[in-house]
Design a protein around this motif. Structure first.
Motif, PDB file in Angstrom:
ATOM      1  N   VAL A  37      33.942  36.236  36.888  1.00  0.00           N
ATOM      2  CA  VAL A  37      33.694  36.609  38.284  1.00  0.00           C
ATOM      3  C   VAL A  37      34.712  35.957  39.224  1.00  0.00           C
ATOM      4  CG1 VAL A  37      32.023  36.429  40.175  1.00  0.00           C
ATOM      5  CG2 VAL A  37      31.241  37.024  37.879  1.00  0.00           C
ATOM      6  N   ALA A  38      34.970  34.666  38.995  1.00  0.00           N
ATOM      7  CA  ALA A  38      35.930  33.965  39.859  1.00  0.00           C
ATOM      8  C   ALA A  38      37.341  34.560  39.716  1.00  0.00           C
ATOM      9  CB  ALA A  38      35.944  32.482  39.513  1.00  0.00           C
ATOM     10  N   TYR A  39      37.693  34.893  38.466  1.00  0.00           N
ATOM     11  CA  TYR A  39      39.028  35.460  38.241  1.00  0.00           C
ATOM     12  C   TYR A  39      39.163  36.825  38.903  1.00  0.00           C
ATOM     13  CZ  TYR A  39      43.305  36.687  35.704  1.00  0.00           C
ATOM     14  OH  TYR A  39      44.589  37.041  35.370  1.00  0.00           O
ATOM     15  N   LEU A  40      38.082  37.642  38.833  1.00  0.00           N
ATOM     16  CA  LEU A  40      38.132  38.952  39.477  1.00  0.00           C
ATOM     17  C   LEU A  40      38.245  38.814  40.991  1.00  0.00           C
ATOM     18  CD1 LEU A  40      37.961  42.043  39.233  1.00  0.00           C
ATOM     19  CD2 LEU A  40      35.448  41.825  39.331  1.00  0.00           C
ATOM     20  N   ALA A  41      37.492  37.876  41.552  1.00  0.00           N
ATOM     21  CA  ALA A  41      37.570  37.670  43.005  1.00  0.00           C
ATOM     22  C   ALA A  41      38.974  37.181  43.410  1.00  0.00           C
ATOM     23  CB  ALA A  41      36.508  36.659  43.434  1.00  0.00           C
ATOM     24  N   ALA A  42      39.518  36.241  42.628  1.00  0.00           N
ATOM     25  CA  ALA A  42      40.863  35.740  42.947  1.00  0.00           C
ATOM     26  C   ALA A  42      41.908  36.850  42.805  1.00  0.00           C
ATOM     27  CB  ALA A  42      41.204  34.569  42.023  1.00  0.00           C
ATOM     28  N   ALA A  43      41.738  37.722  41.791  1.00  0.00           N
ATOM     29  CA  ALA A  43      42.685  38.825  41.601  1.00  0.00           C
ATOM     30  C   ALA A  43      42.648  39.784  42.778  1.00  0.00           C
ATOM     31  CB  ALA A  43      42.371  39.563  40.308  1.00  0.00           C
ATOM     32  N   VAL A  44      41.443  40.080  43.289  1.00  0.00           N
ATOM     33  CA  VAL A  44      41.324  40.978  44.443  1.00  0.00           C
ATOM     34  C   VAL A  44      41.957  40.343  45.681  1.00  0.00           C
ATOM     35  CG1 VAL A  44      39.688  42.104  46.006  1.00  0.00           C
ATOM     36  CG2 VAL A  44      39.296  42.144  43.537  1.00  0.00           C
ATOM     37  N   ILE A  45      41.720  39.024  45.865  1.00  0.00           N
ATOM     38  CA  ILE A  45      42.309  38.353  47.029  1.00  0.00           C
ATOM     39  C   ILE A  45      43.838  38.359  46.936  1.00  0.00           C
ATOM     40  CG2 ILE A  45      42.539  36.119  48.187  1.00  0.00           C
ATOM     41  CD1 ILE A  45      39.612  35.562  47.413  1.00  0.00           C
ATOM     42  N   LEU A  46      44.358  38.062  45.755  1.00  0.00           N
ATOM     43  CA  LEU A  46      45.812  38.074  45.593  1.00  0.00           C
ATOM     44  C   LEU A  46      46.394  39.474  45.793  1.00  0.00           C
ATOM     45  CD1 LEU A  46      46.174  35.668  42.535  1.00  0.00           C
ATOM     46  CD2 LEU A  46      46.931  35.238  44.868  1.00  0.00           C
ATOM     47  N   PHE A  47      45.653  40.477  45.385  1.00  0.00           N
ATOM     48  CA  PHE A  47      46.108  41.857  45.603  1.00  0.00           C
ATOM     49  C   PHE A  47      46.138  42.193  47.092  1.00  0.00           C
ATOM     50  CE2 PHE A  47      45.016  46.356  46.252  1.00  0.00           C
ATOM     51  CZ  PHE A  47      46.094  46.961  45.625  1.00  0.00           C
ATOM     52  N   ALA A  48      45.107  41.742  47.823  1.00  0.00           N
ATOM     53  CA  ALA A  48      45.021  42.062  49.254  1.00  0.00           C
ATOM     54  C   ALA A  48      46.075  41.324  50.054  1.00  0.00           C
ATOM     55  CB  ALA A  48      43.626  41.722  49.770  1.00  0.00           C
TER      56      ALA A  48
ATOM     57  N   THR B  66      49.905  42.246  40.548  1.00  0.00           N
ATOM     58  CA  THR B  66      48.534  42.034  41.054  1.00  0.00           C
ATOM     59  C   THR B  66      47.582  43.110  40.534  1.00  0.00           C
ATOM     60  OG1 THR B  66      49.132  43.253  43.069  1.00  0.00           O
ATOM     61  CG2 THR B  66      49.349  40.850  43.130  1.00  0.00           C
ATOM     62  N   LEU B  67      48.073  44.321  40.358  1.00  0.00           N
ATOM     63  CA  LEU B  67      47.233  45.361  39.764  1.00  0.00           C
ATOM     64  C   LEU B  67      46.900  45.023  38.319  1.00  0.00           C
ATOM     65  CD1 LEU B  67      48.749  48.742  41.082  1.00  0.00           C
ATOM     66  CD2 LEU B  67      46.548  47.720  41.670  1.00  0.00           C
ATOM     67  N   TYR B  68      47.888  44.542  37.577  1.00  0.00           N
ATOM     68  CA  TYR B  68      47.650  44.166  36.184  1.00  0.00           C
ATOM     69  C   TYR B  68      46.656  43.018  36.111  1.00  0.00           C
ATOM     70  CZ  TYR B  68      48.527  42.343  31.500  1.00  0.00           C
ATOM     71  OH  TYR B  68      48.378  41.890  30.207  1.00  0.00           O
ATOM     72  N   ARG B  69      46.692  42.079  37.053  1.00  0.00           N
ATOM     73  CA  ARG B  69      45.764  40.951  37.070  1.00  0.00           C
ATOM     74  C   ARG B  69      44.340  41.444  37.288  1.00  0.00           C
ATOM     75  NH1 ARG B  69      48.122  38.181  40.784  1.00  0.00           N
ATOM     76  NH2 ARG B  69      49.365  36.905  39.336  1.00  0.00           N
ATOM     77  N   ILE B  70      44.161  42.432  38.169  1.00  0.00           N
ATOM     78  CA  ILE B  70      42.827  43.001  38.373  1.00  0.00           C
ATOM     79  C   ILE B  70      42.332  43.666  37.092  1.00  0.00           C
ATOM     80  CG2 ILE B  70      41.570  44.802  39.614  1.00  0.00           C
ATOM     81  CD1 ILE B  70      43.227  44.178  42.074  1.00  0.00           C
ATOM     82  N   LEU B  71      43.235  44.337  36.371  1.00  0.00           N
ATOM     83  CA  LEU B  71      42.853  44.954  35.103  1.00  0.00           C
ATOM     84  C   LEU B  71      42.397  43.892  34.094  1.00  0.00           C
ATOM     85  CD1 LEU B  71      42.701  47.387  33.178  1.00  0.00           C
ATOM     86  CD2 LEU B  71      45.136  47.031  32.689  1.00  0.00           C
TER      87      LEU B  71
END
Length: 532
Positions: free
Chosen positions: A58-69, A22-27
């Motif tokens: 933007v959508a991918y960043l938001a989804a990455a943050v949600i998946l991380f949380a 999930t960290l790599y996805r945010i990157l």
């Protein structure tokens, strides 16, 4: 046996790998936003659809943050599968919006596919790879049909598709192997921890005292036996010099010259003596193990070895001794029948015959140590047994002025015991009472009493009216080879107690107020045997 999948692997390790994904996805999402929302994007080429690219970023960043949380709370398999779908969809749209960066985006997704396959079973991992390959093919057709020209050759899309399948296969197999290894390591760790606990429990419950002392004399570890043997150590003394100065001196002597004093020590008043032994914990370390052997236990072990050795030796020696004794006894009896033997010589023959009988008794007692025959319990009515025993004993052993009486209750006292062995035990007790249980110059008065105690358990007492037994002697009565007489072997009472234990009975000495002695046999009743 199939290797465990991700759901069976240790959850902490799998969740840590999901956390890194999930960290790599945010990157990845942050890099995509950097390309589309900063001047750096100009270096990557003009986007084909800028608005689509920005919306996807933007959508991918938001989804990455949600998946991380939510990655730390949800199911691992579900999180990995949802994340893979988001990665593939975002990558396909971003590749269409940024045709000049499509190869790099496809390369980045290669890690996402491999990581998802690592966390999922093989079927789902290959499904993610197939989905990514289909997304590449779909984006290629979309570009070909929508813009009438593809931005990259078909061979590149096919090579990425093959790479996705290959990486997914390899990482799935690697994940299964690593998860199986982690599960095995966890089981081995649990077994080692359990074994360590068992070892600690064994050491703590050992009858031998064990101390771990470092180079400065501080006690690091001590089991229960050692704390009891040190006495005052239980009050919190961690310094060996304060807890046991004599033991600290012995340890210092051993460390300096390697020799240990073999003399026993008494570390605390009213406690048995101990024999200290020393050993290094490590060859080059300064920590020493101190073993405190209870001298009474050492003596009992040595005594057991002696008895076992004597039993084996006596079995082979029996015929060598008994055959000559039988010949001497028989010849003596024949000589006594001769009328030509003077009266003075007859007295000598009588002495020879008596001594052969005594020697034969000694051999019988020693042989009793080697026989150890198994008890064959049977129903015995104790009151009747006592009466018959007294009658048989009076017939075979002239009592002269001595008295041997039996007493029993009016009812029956039923026991389960080997009659022959009980006969042997009572014979030993009666013989000792007649020999040693008399006042000087007076006849012996011996009684055998059978009764049931307050709990209904059968008991048999052999009592005398003699001078009694001193307390110091009573403590050693049942030790083998202990005797206060110059003519006894010290084996009678020892063998009698062994026979009682073989019949689930006990034999104890009970002082009699006002003089005399009592040997009490507690026997198992019929009910005790039935419920055992």
């Amino acid at each position: 046996m199939p290797s465990p999948d991700a759901s069976k692997a240790p959850q902490d390790a799998i969740r840590r790998e999901l956390y890194l994904l999930t960290l790599y996805r945010i990157l990845e999402a942050a890099l995509l936003c950097l390309v589309l929302f900063s001047p750096v994007g100009a270096l990557m080429g003009e986007p084909r659809h800028a608005l689509l690219g920005r919306a996807v970023a933007v959508a991918y960043l938001a989804a990455a943050v949600i998946l991380f949380a939510t990655g730390r709370r949800g199911a691992i398999r579900t999180q990995a599968l949802y994340g893979a779908v988001v990665d593939v969809a975002a990558a396909a749209l971003a590749m269409h919006a940024l045709p000049d960066s499509s190869a790099g985006i496809a390369m980045m997704v290669l890690f996402n596919v491999g990581a998802a396959a690592f966390l999922l079973p093989m079927r789902l991992g290959l499904g993610v790879a197939a989905m990514a390959s289909a997304a590449l093919a779909g984006e290629y057709l979309w570009s070909l049909l929508g813009d009438n020209a593809a931005t990259r050759p078909l061979a590149e899309a096919l090579m990425f598709a093959v790479s996705y399948m290959a990486v997914a296969t390899l990482t799935t197999l690697l994940g299964r192997q690593m998860q199986a290894s982690e599960a095995l390591a966890e089981r081995r760790g649990s077994q080692v921890a359990n074994l360590a606990e068992v070892n600690e429990l064994i050491i703590r419950r050992m009858r031998t005292g064990v101390l771990l002392v470092d180079g400065s004399g501080e006690i690091k570890l001590a089991n229960e036996a050692a704390m009891l043997q040190l006495g005052g150590f239980a009050e919190g003394r961690r310094d060996l010099l304060l807890a046991a100065p004599q033991l600290a001196s012995r340890l210092k002597q051993w460390r300096e010259n390697g020799d240990a004093n073999a003399q026993p020590l008494q570390l605390a008043p009213d406690l048995p003596e101990v024999l200290p032994r020393f050993a290094r914990l490590l060859a080059e370390g300064d920590q020493a193990l101190v073993f405190l052997d209870d001298t009474s236990q050492v003596a009992r072990r040595a005594e057991s070895l002696t008895l076992a050795t004597l039993g084996r030796f006596s079995a082979s020696l029996a015929h060598e001794i008994r055959n000559p004794l039988a010949a001497i006894s028989y010849a003596t009896q024949l000589l006594e029948e001769s009328r030509e033997i003077p009266e003075a010589d007859r007295r000598l023959l009588e002495i020879i015959y008596q001594q052969t009988l005594r020697m034969n008794g000694i051999v019988e007692n020693v042989l009793g140590l080697a026989r150890r025959e198994r008890a064959r319990p049977e129903h015995v009515e104790l009151a009747g047994f006592v009466q018959h025993f007294v009658e048989d004993y009076r017939t075979s052993h002239p009592l002269n002025d001595d008295h041997l009486d039996a007493s029993a209750p009016a009812g029956t006292v039923d026991v389960m015991v080997d009659r022959r062995q009980l006969q042997q035990v009572v014979t030993v007790l009666v013989h000792n009472a007649l020999v040693y249980g008399r006042m000087p110059g007076e006849p012996a008065r011996v009684g055998i009493r059978a009764y049931a105690d307050e709990h209904g358990n059968p008991v048999l007492d052999v009592t005398d009216r003699g001078p009694g037994i001193p307390e110091t002697v009573a403590e050693q009565l049942f030790r083998p080879f202990f005797t206060t007489s110059g003519e006894g072997t010290g084996l009678g009472l020892y063998i009698a107690r062994e026979l009682c234990q073989a019949n689930q009975a006990s034999l104890d000495f009970v002082p009699v107020p006002g003089g005399g002695a009592c040997f009490r046999i507690r026997l198992p009743g019929i009910r005790a045997i039935a419920t055992a």
